[in-house]
Design a protein around this motif. Sequence first.
Motif, PDB file in Angstrom:
ATOM      1  N   ASP A 109      47.747  35.184  43.860  1.00 12.53           N
ATOM      2  CA  ASP A 109      48.693  34.849  42.622  1.00 12.53           C
ATOM      3  C   ASP A 109      50.060  35.559  42.813  1.00 12.53           C
ATOM      4  O   ASP A 109      51.093  35.154  42.106  1.00 12.53           O
ATOM      5  CB  ASP A 109      47.924  35.217  41.461  1.00 12.53           C
ATOM      6  CG  ASP A 109      47.271  34.017  40.912  1.00 12.53           C
ATOM      7  OD1 ASP A 109      47.011  32.972  41.529  1.00 12.53           O
ATOM      8  OD2 ASP A 109      46.309  34.277  39.875  1.00 12.53           O
ATOM      9  N   VAL A 110      49.793  36.753  43.200  1.00 20.74           N
ATOM     10  CA  VAL A 110      51.152  37.729  43.534  1.00 20.74           C
ATOM     11  C   VAL A 110      52.352  36.812  44.313  1.00 20.74           C
ATOM     12  O   VAL A 110      53.309  36.627  43.944  1.00 20.74           O
ATOM     13  CB  VAL A 110      50.991  38.885  43.938  1.00 20.74           C
ATOM     14  CG1 VAL A 110      52.312  39.711  44.127  1.00 20.74           C
ATOM     15  CG2 VAL A 110      50.156  39.820  43.108  1.00 20.74           C
ATOM     16  N   GLN A 113      53.791  33.997  42.905  1.00 25.32           N
ATOM     17  CA  GLN A 113      54.575  34.235  41.675  1.00 25.32           C
ATOM     18  C   GLN A 113      53.786  33.461  40.532  1.00 25.32           C
ATOM     19  O   GLN A 113      54.496  33.294  39.498  1.00 25.32           O
ATOM     20  CB  GLN A 113      55.968  33.567  41.829  1.00 25.32           C
ATOM     21  CG  GLN A 113      56.783  34.228  43.189  1.00 25.32           C
ATOM     22  CD  GLN A 113      58.144  33.225  43.278  1.00 25.32           C
ATOM     23  OE1 GLN A 113      58.491  32.564  42.413  1.00 25.32           O
ATOM     24  NE2 GLN A 113      58.510  33.335  44.672  1.00 25.32           N
ATOM     25  N   ARG A 114      52.726  33.789  40.267  1.00 23.89           N
ATOM     26  CA  ARG A 114      51.949  33.445  39.018  1.00 23.89           C
ATOM     27  C   ARG A 114      51.296  34.484  38.311  1.00 23.89           C
ATOM     28  O   ARG A 114      50.613  34.317  37.215  1.00 23.89           O
ATOM     29  CB  ARG A 114      50.727  32.303  39.555  1.00 23.89           C
ATOM     30  CG  ARG A 114      51.081  31.035  39.763  1.00 23.89           C
ATOM     31  CD  ARG A 114      49.856  30.149  40.164  1.00 23.89           C
ATOM     32  NE  ARG A 114      49.083  30.445  41.191  1.00 23.89           N
ATOM     33  CZ  ARG A 114      49.000  29.760  42.280  1.00 23.89           C
ATOM     34  NH1 ARG A 114      49.920  28.711  42.348  1.00 23.89           N
ATOM     35  NH2 ARG A 114      48.567  30.224  43.292  1.00 23.89           N
ATOM     36  N   GLY A 115      51.594  35.658  38.809  1.00 24.15           N
ATOM     37  CA  GLY A 115      51.089  37.003  38.064  1.00 24.15           C
ATOM     38  C   GLY A 115      51.315  38.283  38.786  1.00 24.15           C
ATOM     39  O   GLY A 115      51.809  38.134  39.961  1.00 24.15           O
ATOM     40  N   THR A 116      50.934  39.324  38.394  1.00 27.69           N
ATOM     41  CA  THR A 116      51.214  40.620  39.132  1.00 27.69           C
ATOM     42  C   THR A 116      49.821  41.176  39.878  1.00 27.69           C
ATOM     43  O   THR A 116      49.975  42.254  40.347  1.00 27.69           O
ATOM     44  CB  THR A 116      51.410  41.640  37.662  1.00 27.69           C
ATOM     45  OG1 THR A 116      50.519  41.822  37.004  1.00 27.69           O
ATOM     46  CG2 THR A 116      52.648  41.224  37.210  1.00 27.69           C
ATOM     47  N   HIS A 117      48.754  40.341  39.431  1.00 32.50           N
ATOM     48  CA  HIS A 117      47.772  40.607  40.385  1.00 32.50           C
ATOM     49  C   HIS A 117      47.066  39.463  40.903  1.00 32.50           C
ATOM     50  O   HIS A 117      47.123  38.293  40.454  1.00 32.50           O
ATOM     51  CB  HIS A 117      46.448  41.219  39.518  1.00 32.50           C
ATOM     52  CG  HIS A 117      46.836  42.484  39.006  1.00 32.50           C
ATOM     53  ND1 HIS A 117      47.571  42.905  37.628  1.00 32.50           N
ATOM     54  CD2 HIS A 117      46.306  43.881  39.465  1.00 32.50           C
ATOM     55  CE1 HIS A 117      47.640  43.978  37.586  1.00 32.50           C
ATOM     56  NE2 HIS A 117      47.121  44.680  38.385  1.00 32.50           N
ATOM     57  N   ASP A 118      46.425  39.566  42.472  1.00 36.31           N
ATOM     58  CA  ASP A 118      45.941  38.382  42.786  1.00 36.31           C
ATOM     59  C   ASP A 118      44.501  38.239  42.010  1.00 36.31           C
ATOM     60  O   ASP A 118      44.081  39.361  41.391  1.00 36.31           O
ATOM     61  CB  ASP A 118      45.356  38.908  44.241  1.00 36.31           C
ATOM     62  CG  ASP A 118      46.684  38.565  45.191  1.00 36.31           C
ATOM     63  OD1 ASP A 118      47.625  38.184  44.793  1.00 36.31           O
ATOM     64  OD2 ASP A 118      46.465  39.145  46.280  1.00 36.31           O
ATOM     65  N   GLU A 135      40.394  41.064  38.626  1.00 39.13           N
ATOM     66  CA  GLU A 135      41.866  41.138  38.986  1.00 39.13           C
ATOM     67  C   GLU A 135      42.021  42.181  40.276  1.00 39.13           C
ATOM     68  O   GLU A 135      41.237  43.156  40.126  1.00 39.13           O
ATOM     69  CB  GLU A 135      42.767  41.576  37.901  1.00 39.13           C
ATOM     70  CG  GLU A 135      43.256  40.532  36.953  1.00 39.13           C
ATOM     71  CD  GLU A 135      44.026  40.965  35.941  1.00 39.13           C
ATOM     72  OE1 GLU A 135      44.363  42.265  35.835  1.00 39.13           O
ATOM     73  OE2 GLU A 135      44.689  40.227  35.285  1.00 39.13           O
ATOM     74  N   ASP A 137      43.974  44.641  43.077  1.00 39.07           N
ATOM     75  CA  ASP A 137      45.304  45.357  43.331  1.00 39.07           C
ATOM     76  C   ASP A 137      45.866  45.114  44.520  1.00 39.07           C
ATOM     77  O   ASP A 137      46.041  45.776  45.395  1.00 39.07           O
ATOM     78  CB  ASP A 137      45.023  46.903  43.296  1.00 39.07           C
ATOM     79  CG  ASP A 137      44.643  47.187  41.794  1.00 39.07           C
ATOM     80  OD1 ASP A 137      45.102  46.723  40.744  1.00 39.07           O
ATOM     81  OD2 ASP A 137      43.750  48.276  41.791  1.00 39.07           O
ATOM     82  N   ALA A 139      48.525  42.152  47.079  1.00 41.66           N
ATOM     83  CA  ALA A 139      49.483  41.051  47.048  1.00 41.66           C
ATOM     84  C   ALA A 139      49.344  40.256  48.434  1.00 41.66           C
ATOM     85  O   ALA A 139      49.975  40.407  49.340  1.00 41.66           O
ATOM     86  CB  ALA A 139      50.658  41.725  46.822  1.00 41.66           C
TER      87      ALA A 139
END
Length: 325
Positions: A109-110, A113-118, A135, A137, A139
Motif C-alpha cells: 500500500d505504501v 500510495q494507498r496508506g502509510t503502511h503495507d 500493518e 513497517d 514500503a
Amino acid sequence: MVAVPLPKVITRHRDGLVHVYVVDSGAVGPLEPAAVFRPRPGDELVESAVRPDLERIVYTTPSGVVCLARTGEPLWAMDFGPRPDVSHAHRAGCALSLDGRTVWVYRPDVMAQRGTHDQWVALDADSGAVLARRELDTAGHGGVHHLHPADGSVYLTVGEGQDGSVLLRGVAGADGGPEFTTDAWPDRCLIDVAPSGEQFMTVDHDQSDVAFHRHPGGEVVRRLSARDFGCDPEDTFLEWSGGYLDAHTAVVALSGESEDEEIWFRHHPVDVRTGTVGDALTTAADDAYDLLPLGDGSWLTEGPGGHPVRGLPAPQPSAVPRQAG
C-alpha cells in the motif's frame, strides 16, 4: 514433524489466462495444463494460487484480489482502493493455505500510495471475509509467500528494493484462525522451506551468503559464502533463487561476469546436513532463476511455449566434493 505430501500445483500466466499444472511424480519432460482459468474481463494478473482440487483460484491485480470458481463464476473480490496514476513496480502477492481455507495477501500500500503502511491480510477463502490483518513497517515493491508443508504456518518476504528486505511469519492460532508472529529476520530473503519442514533457506539481501535455519526459531545451522563454492566473493553473487531438491539437498544459484564481460550462472547442490558442496548441476535452465526445485528430487524449468518442463539430475561423474569451511 512429518509432512504429508500434497500434489504440486503450479500456475503460469500466458495470453491473459492462468494455466495450471499438477506435477505428477512420474512425469518427466514438458507438462500439459490440467486446467485453465480466465480472469474477469479487464483484470491485470499479478499473482495467482489454485486449490489442489483445481476447483478455485485466487489472484491479485494491482488494486485487489479476486476469487473465481473453476466455471469462471466470481465468488468474491476485495478492492484495495484507488489505483495510483504512476506505477512504482509494486506487486500484490497471494497464497492459499494448505487446507485451502485461508488466503494470505500482501498489499504494497505504501508504493501504491494507498496508506502509510503495507498490509498482510488473511482472508476466508470461501467468503473473502477478513480473518486477521497486520500493518507492516515496510514500503515494499512485492511480497513472496512460502507455505510450511506441515504446521500451517506461512513465511512472507517483503522486498524493499535498495532498502533491503524483511522476513515475517504467520501461524495458525489456538482457535485455528491465523495469527501474525513478531519473528523477523532483517535483510534475509526466504528462498524455500525444506520438504521435511524442519528448516528453511535464505539468501542475504546483498547476495553475499546463503543460510539454512531451523524452523520455527530461525537459528542458523549452516552458512556458506561464494568462497565455499570455489568462487571469488568479489565478483560472484548468490542469487535469490534455488531451493530444496529433496529433504537433504538444497540447490544454490550463483552468477557473475567473466573477464570477457559474459554473464555466467551455475546451480550447485549442497548437502544441508554437512555443508558439502557438489559439482554444478547440468540443467536446461536459461538463467539463474529458471530452475524451481520441487523437493521430490526433481525441478522445473521453462520450455517452449511457456510450459514448465520437469527435469531430474543427470548422473554426475565421480569427484572429490568441496567441504564448506
